[in-house]
Design an enzyme around this catalytic site. Sequence first.
Site, PDB file in Angstrom:
ATOM      1  N   GLY A  74     -12.307   5.327   7.881  1.00 56.54           N
ATOM      2  CA  GLY A  74     -10.887   5.032   8.029  1.00 56.54           C
ATOM      3  C   GLY A  74     -10.550   3.734   7.327  1.00 56.54           C
TER       4      GLY A  74
ATOM      5  N   ASP B 285      -5.272  -5.685  11.881  1.00 55.86           N
ATOM      6  CA  ASP B 285      -6.419  -6.582  11.670  1.00 55.86           C
ATOM      7  C   ASP B 285      -6.974  -6.492  10.253  1.00 55.86           C
TER       8      ASP B 285
ATOM      9  N   LEU C 240      -7.034  10.372   1.693  1.00 55.99           N
ATOM     10  CA  LEU C 240      -8.003   9.285   1.518  1.00 55.99           C
ATOM     11  C   LEU C 240      -8.914   9.198   2.739  1.00 55.99           C
TER      12      LEU C 240
ATOM     13  N   GLU D 171      -2.067   2.935   6.892  1.00 56.85           N
ATOM     14  CA  GLU D 171      -1.874   2.067   5.707  1.00 56.85           C
ATOM     15  C   GLU D 171      -2.519   0.705   5.908  1.00 56.85           C
ATOM     16  N   GLY D 172      -3.649   0.681   6.624  1.00 58.88           N
ATOM     17  CA  GLY D 172      -4.333  -0.575   6.921  1.00 58.88           C
ATOM     18  C   GLY D 172      -3.878  -1.082   8.273  1.00 58.88           C
TER      19      GLY D 172
ATOM     20  N   LEU E 278      -1.567   2.569  -2.065  1.00 61.87           N
ATOM     21  CA  LEU E 278      -1.301   1.973  -0.748  1.00 61.87           C
ATOM     22  C   LEU E 278      -0.406   0.752  -0.887  1.00 61.87           C
TER      23      LEU E 278
HETATM   24  P1  TGC Z   1     -11.869  -4.309  -2.705  1.00 64.97           P
HETATM   25  O1  TGC Z   1     -13.054  -4.987  -3.279  1.00 64.97           O
HETATM   26  O2  TGC Z   1     -10.895  -5.102  -1.935  1.00 64.97           O
HETATM   27  O3  TGC Z   1     -11.076  -3.584  -3.876  1.00 64.97           O
HETATM   28  C1  TGC Z   1     -11.660  -2.618  -4.721  1.00 64.97           C
HETATM   29  C2  TGC Z   1     -10.861  -2.632  -6.012  1.00 64.97           C
HETATM   30  O4  TGC Z   1      -9.490  -2.355  -5.739  1.00 64.97           O
HETATM   31  C3  TGC Z   1      -8.657  -3.478  -6.122  1.00 64.97           C
HETATM   32  N1  TGC Z   1      -7.645  -3.639  -5.073  1.00 64.97           N
HETATM   33  C4  TGC Z   1      -6.381  -3.275  -5.209  1.00 64.97           C
HETATM   34  N2  TGC Z   1      -5.724  -2.779  -6.252  1.00 64.97           N
HETATM   35  C5  TGC Z   1      -4.407  -2.504  -6.063  1.00 64.97           C
HETATM   36  N3  TGC Z   1      -3.770  -2.672  -4.894  1.00 64.97           N
HETATM   37  C6  TGC Z   1      -4.425  -3.161  -3.824  1.00 64.97           C
HETATM   38  N4  TGC Z   1      -3.805  -3.304  -2.655  1.00 64.97           N
HETATM   39  C7  TGC Z   1      -5.784  -3.495  -3.955  1.00 64.97           C
HETATM   40  N5  TGC Z   1      -6.712  -3.992  -3.116  1.00 64.97           N
HETATM   41  C8  TGC Z   1      -7.843  -4.081  -3.815  1.00 64.97           C
HETATM   42  C9  TGC Z   1      -9.601  -4.647  -6.217  1.00 64.97           C
HETATM   43  O5  TGC Z   1      -9.112  -5.613  -7.107  1.00 64.97           O
HETATM   44  C10 TGC Z   1     -10.854  -3.974  -6.722  1.00 64.97           C
HETATM   45  O6  TGC Z   1     -10.669  -3.716  -8.102  1.00 64.97           O
HETATM   46  P2  TGC Z   1     -11.927  -3.737  -9.112  1.00 64.97           P
HETATM   47  O7  TGC Z   1     -11.305  -3.565 -10.467  1.00 64.97           O
HETATM   48  O8  TGC Z   1     -12.583  -5.058  -8.908  1.00 64.97           O
HETATM   49  O9  TGC Z   1     -12.800  -2.603  -8.720  1.00 64.97           O
HETATM   50  O10 TGC Z   1     -12.386  -3.104  -1.835  1.00 64.97           O
HETATM   51  P3  TGC Z   1     -13.033  -3.109  -0.434  1.00 64.97           P
HETATM   52  O11 TGC Z   1     -13.934  -1.931  -0.367  1.00 64.97           O
HETATM   53  O12 TGC Z   1     -13.556  -4.477  -0.108  1.00 64.97           O
HETATM   54  O13 TGC Z   1     -11.747  -2.764   0.460  1.00 64.97           O
HETATM   55  C11 TGC Z   1     -11.386  -3.559   1.392  1.00 64.97           C
HETATM   56  C12 TGC Z   1     -10.191  -3.061   2.220  1.00 64.97           C
HETATM   57  C13 TGC Z   1     -10.625  -3.055   3.653  1.00 64.97           C
HETATM   58  C14 TGC Z   1      -9.110  -4.092   2.031  1.00 64.97           C
HETATM   59  C15 TGC Z   1      -9.644  -1.670   1.827  1.00 64.97           C
HETATM   60  O14 TGC Z   1     -10.637  -0.732   1.935  1.00 64.97           O
HETATM   61  C16 TGC Z   1      -8.469  -1.284   2.681  1.00 64.97           C
HETATM   62  O15 TGC Z   1      -7.324  -1.627   2.362  1.00 64.97           O
HETATM   63  N6  TGC Z   1      -8.698  -0.531   3.791  1.00 64.97           N
HETATM   64  C17 TGC Z   1      -7.626   0.015   4.619  1.00 64.97           C
HETATM   65  C18 TGC Z   1      -7.582   1.508   4.431  1.00 64.97           C
HETATM   66  C19 TGC Z   1      -6.203   2.042   4.444  1.00 64.97           C
HETATM   67  O16 TGC Z   1      -5.208   1.343   4.369  1.00 64.97           O
HETATM   68  N7  TGC Z   1      -6.089   3.347   4.488  1.00 64.97           N
HETATM   69  C20 TGC Z   1      -4.813   3.985   4.404  1.00 64.97           C
HETATM   70  C21 TGC Z   1      -4.970   5.470   4.237  1.00 64.97           C
HETATM   71  S1  TGC Z   1      -3.504   6.260   3.647  1.00 64.97           S
HETATM   72  C22 TGC Z   1      -2.457   6.184   4.921  1.00 64.97           C
HETATM   73  O17 TGC Z   1      -2.672   5.618   5.946  1.00 64.97           O
HETATM   74  C23 TGC Z   1      -1.223   6.898   4.706  1.00 64.97           C
HETATM   75  S2  TGC Z   1      -0.136   6.906   6.029  1.00 64.97           S
HETATM   76  C24 TGC Z   1       1.099   7.679   5.272  1.00 64.97           C
HETATM   77  C25 TGC Z   1       2.364   7.741   5.980  1.00 64.97           C
HETATM   78  O18 TGC Z   1       2.519   8.685   6.793  1.00 64.97           O
HETATM   79  O19 TGC Z   1       3.254   6.893   5.667  1.00 64.97           O
HETATM   80  P1  FAD Z   2     -10.951   2.471  12.312  1.00 68.78           P
HETATM   81  O1  FAD Z   2     -11.175   2.084  10.896  1.00 68.78           O
HETATM   82  O2  FAD Z   2     -12.051   3.151  13.034  1.00 68.78           O
HETATM   83  O3  FAD Z   2     -10.521   1.167  13.117  1.00 68.78           O
HETATM   84  C1  FAD Z   2     -10.546   1.107  14.552  1.00 68.78           C
HETATM   85  C2  FAD Z   2     -10.298  -0.339  14.973  1.00 68.78           C
HETATM   86  O4  FAD Z   2     -11.311  -1.178  14.438  1.00 68.78           O
HETATM   87  C3  FAD Z   2      -8.971  -0.906  14.453  1.00 68.78           C
HETATM   88  O5  FAD Z   2      -8.425  -1.766  15.416  1.00 68.78           O
HETATM   89  C4  FAD Z   2      -9.377  -1.704  13.232  1.00 68.78           C
HETATM   90  O6  FAD Z   2      -8.481  -2.781  12.957  1.00 68.78           O
HETATM   91  C5  FAD Z   2     -10.743  -2.238  13.694  1.00 68.78           C
HETATM   92  N1  FAD Z   2     -11.601  -2.563  12.552  1.00 68.78           N
HETATM   93  C6  FAD Z   2     -12.009  -1.755  11.546  1.00 68.78           C
HETATM   94  N2  FAD Z   2     -12.780  -2.427  10.683  1.00 68.78           N
HETATM   95  C7  FAD Z   2     -12.855  -3.697  11.134  1.00 68.78           C
HETATM   96  C8  FAD Z   2     -13.471  -4.900  10.673  1.00 68.78           C
HETATM   97  N3  FAD Z   2     -14.173  -4.928   9.533  1.00 68.78           N
HETATM   98  N4  FAD Z   2     -13.342  -6.022  11.434  1.00 68.78           N
HETATM   99  C9  FAD Z   2     -12.607  -6.020  12.562  1.00 68.78           C
HETATM  100  N5  FAD Z   2     -11.986  -4.929  13.055  1.00 68.78           N
HETATM  101  C10 FAD Z   2     -12.113  -3.783  12.332  1.00 68.78           C
HETATM  102  N6  FAD Z   2      -4.711   8.539   5.984  1.00 68.78           N
HETATM  103  C11 FAD Z   2      -4.587   9.126   4.767  1.00 68.78           C
HETATM  104  O7  FAD Z   2      -5.484   9.053   3.936  1.00 68.78           O
HETATM  105  N7  FAD Z   2      -3.459   9.817   4.447  1.00 68.78           N
HETATM  106  C12 FAD Z   2      -2.433   9.963   5.301  1.00 68.78           C
HETATM  107  O8  FAD Z   2      -1.412  10.590   4.951  1.00 68.78           O
HETATM  108  C13 FAD Z   2      -2.540   9.374   6.600  1.00 68.78           C
HETATM  109  N8  FAD Z   2      -1.557   9.576   7.522  1.00 68.78           N
HETATM  110  C14 FAD Z   2      -1.756   9.158   8.805  1.00 68.78           C
HETATM  111  C15 FAD Z   2      -0.849   9.545   9.792  1.00 68.78           C
HETATM  112  C16 FAD Z   2      -1.065   9.169  11.119  1.00 68.78           C
HETATM  113  C17 FAD Z   2      -0.130   9.654  12.182  1.00 68.78           C
HETATM  114  C18 FAD Z   2      -2.157   8.346  11.447  1.00 68.78           C
HETATM  115  C19 FAD Z   2      -2.371   7.885  12.864  1.00 68.78           C
HETATM  116  C20 FAD Z   2      -3.061   7.963  10.474  1.00 68.78           C
HETATM  117  C21 FAD Z   2      -2.889   8.384   9.155  1.00 68.78           C
HETATM  118  N9  FAD Z   2      -3.831   8.103   8.158  1.00 68.78           N
HETATM  119  C22 FAD Z   2      -3.721   8.669   6.904  1.00 68.78           C
HETATM  120  C23 FAD Z   2      -5.083   7.425   8.514  1.00 68.78           C
HETATM  121  C24 FAD Z   2      -4.945   5.902   8.662  1.00 68.78           C
HETATM  122  O9  FAD Z   2      -4.797   5.294   7.436  1.00 68.78           O
HETATM  123  C25 FAD Z   2      -6.186   5.411   9.411  1.00 68.78           C
HETATM  124  O10 FAD Z   2      -6.068   5.845  10.738  1.00 68.78           O
HETATM  125  C26 FAD Z   2      -6.317   3.893   9.345  1.00 68.78           C
HETATM  126  O11 FAD Z   2      -6.622   3.477   8.032  1.00 68.78           O
HETATM  127  C27 FAD Z   2      -7.378   3.359  10.320  1.00 68.78           C
HETATM  128  O12 FAD Z   2      -8.550   4.076  10.250  1.00 68.78           O
HETATM  129  P2  FAD Z   2      -9.245   4.638  11.608  1.00 68.78           P
HETATM  130  O13 FAD Z   2      -8.209   5.353  12.377  1.00 68.78           O
HETATM  131  O14 FAD Z   2     -10.455   5.374  11.207  1.00 68.78           O
HETATM  132  O15 FAD Z   2      -9.626   3.351  12.439  1.00 68.78           O
END
Ligand code: TGC
Ligand code: FAD
Length: 387
Positions: A140, A370, A134, A366-367, A242
């Site tokens: 990010g 903040d 993703l 995973e978010g 997520l």
């Molecule tokens: P937003 O308007 O909030 O939502 C878009 C659509 O999605 C729906 N939705 C959800 N559905 C299911 N579960 C959830 N948690 C949901 N959250 C939102 C929502 O209802 C909407 O649906 P629809 O039908 O209206 O289209 O979207 P946004 O663009 O405003 O997003 C806001 C935000 C910041 C919350 C979202 O982008 C976010 O959560 N960002 C954080 C990114 C993140 O967590 N990345 C993780 C990458 S993967 C990872 O880190 C794996 S680590 C793996 C490991 O090693 O364990």
């Molecule tokens: P940024 O989004 O650049 O954020 C930097 C800082 O700014 C943070 O403190 C954040 O809280 C803050 N910030 C961002 N937006 C705002 C806002 N609107 N207001 C205030 N503060 C804000 N991703 C995958 O897709 N798949 C994976 O398997 C996966 N595995 C991972 C494994 C590791 C070891 C790590 C470190 C990361 C992994 N990730 C994966 C990515 C991870 O999900 C992202 O690092 C995370 O979502 C944050 O994105 P970023 O690092 O680009 O930080």
Amino acid sequence: MKYQSLDFIEIDSLLSSEQKEIRQSVRKFVDDEVLPKITQAFRQEEFPRELIKKCAEMGLLGANLKGYDCAGLDTVSYGLIMQEIERADSGFRSFVSVQGALCMYPIYAFGTEEQKQKFLPAMAAGDKIGCFGLTEPDYGSNPGGMITTAKETDKGYVLNGNKMWITNGSIADLAIVWAKLDGVVRGFIVEKGTAGFSTSLMEGKFSLRASITSELHFENCLIPKENILPNVQGLKGPLSCLSQARFGIAWGALGAANACYWSALHYVKNRIMFDKPLAGYQLIQAKLAKMVQEISKGQLLVWHLSQLKDQGKLKPAQISLAKMNNVRMALDVAREARDMLGANGIIDEYPVIRHMLNLETVNTYEGTEDIHRLIIGREVTGISAFD
Ligand code: TGC
Ligand code: FAD
């Protein structure tokens, strides 16, 4: 002394005998097979792949999914598995989370029957490993801005773009890749060996070193038409995955916190300073009491939310609260434990520094903390801080 998880408020009385048995068998696996390997794995920046098969045999991969050779466990049992595994190492739990919640789940929830038959039994058996793409270099916290694209052609879909920070990337047999097709986020299954798909290992992490992290590259990568996940469109596809994974992390963080608490408790009972055990000093007891207080609250939180999840009532913002709270709590416990161990707190003879470093990642992926605050803020105010 044999490890026991904190049970100050008799949280075990809320568990069924079956749930306790599952916890015990994973605890034994962790003691006998994971912990003896994990320090070296962390030192050498290697994932202990030899443990994958045992995880599969124990039914730990996709454990809460039903059918397709998955264990079909209830939510508390699933959470207890995450907790026990993360007691060993957050990177090891990451492997299990990514496989089950981020790769098997989207196929299970959004895939065709053919996709489910083809991939899920093999993934439950540990014969096929998945990764979840993703995050991108410039997207990010805001994955909705992603610039990876998919284009439909007569022969299939052509993917172009890059994903970064992808757990399991370089060892994966398949990647669940999120890309924009005609401007809409869609999920695709990209199999290893597909022309135009390559990975590169990200080295030099000081956190989650026992987990593989990679970049994924797609350069005119043509995948068959049948590899799109047909049953979801938009950001809710990846965000639903997520939600599954964040929930597991909220449970898992309790394992890391418990490991640090346990280590600190036994250390201060045995360490004599100023002629008596450190455990006899008020400041040390205050730190232990704080750990007991916070871990106990975290246990109640995930147990209650698990009941809501089993009833189909759990909301994403509630998952955000649990992920944010329990990971921050575990990080605070780990930092406090590190301090209580003095110089021994920085050496990997004890698990504390490894957990502390790992939890920095867990607090970010995973978010970030903040981002979860803002999700909760949006829920209670009705106003999005993201727009
Ligand atoms: P937003 O308007 O909030 O939502 C878009 C659509 O999605 C729906 N939705 C959800 N559905 C299911 N579960 C959830 N948690 C949901 N959250 C939102 C929502 O209802 C909407 O649906 P629809 O039908 O209206 O289209 O979207 P946004 O663009 O405003 O997003 C806001 C935000 C910041 C919350 C979202 O982008 C976010 O959560 N960002 C954080 C990114 C993140 O967590 N990345 C993780 C990458 S993967 C990872 O880190 C794996 S680590 C793996 C490991 O090693 O364990
Ligand atoms: P940024 O989004 O650049 O954020 C930097 C800082 O700014 C943070 O403190 C954040 O809280 C803050 N910030 C961002 N937006 C705002 C806002 N609107 N207001 C205030 N503060 C804000 N991703 C995958 O897709 N798949 C994976 O398997 C996966 N595995 C991972 C494994 C590791 C070891 C790590 C470190 C990361 C992994 N990730 C994966 C990515 C991870 O999900 C992202 O690092 C995370 O979502 C944050 O994105 P970023 O690092 O680009 O930080």
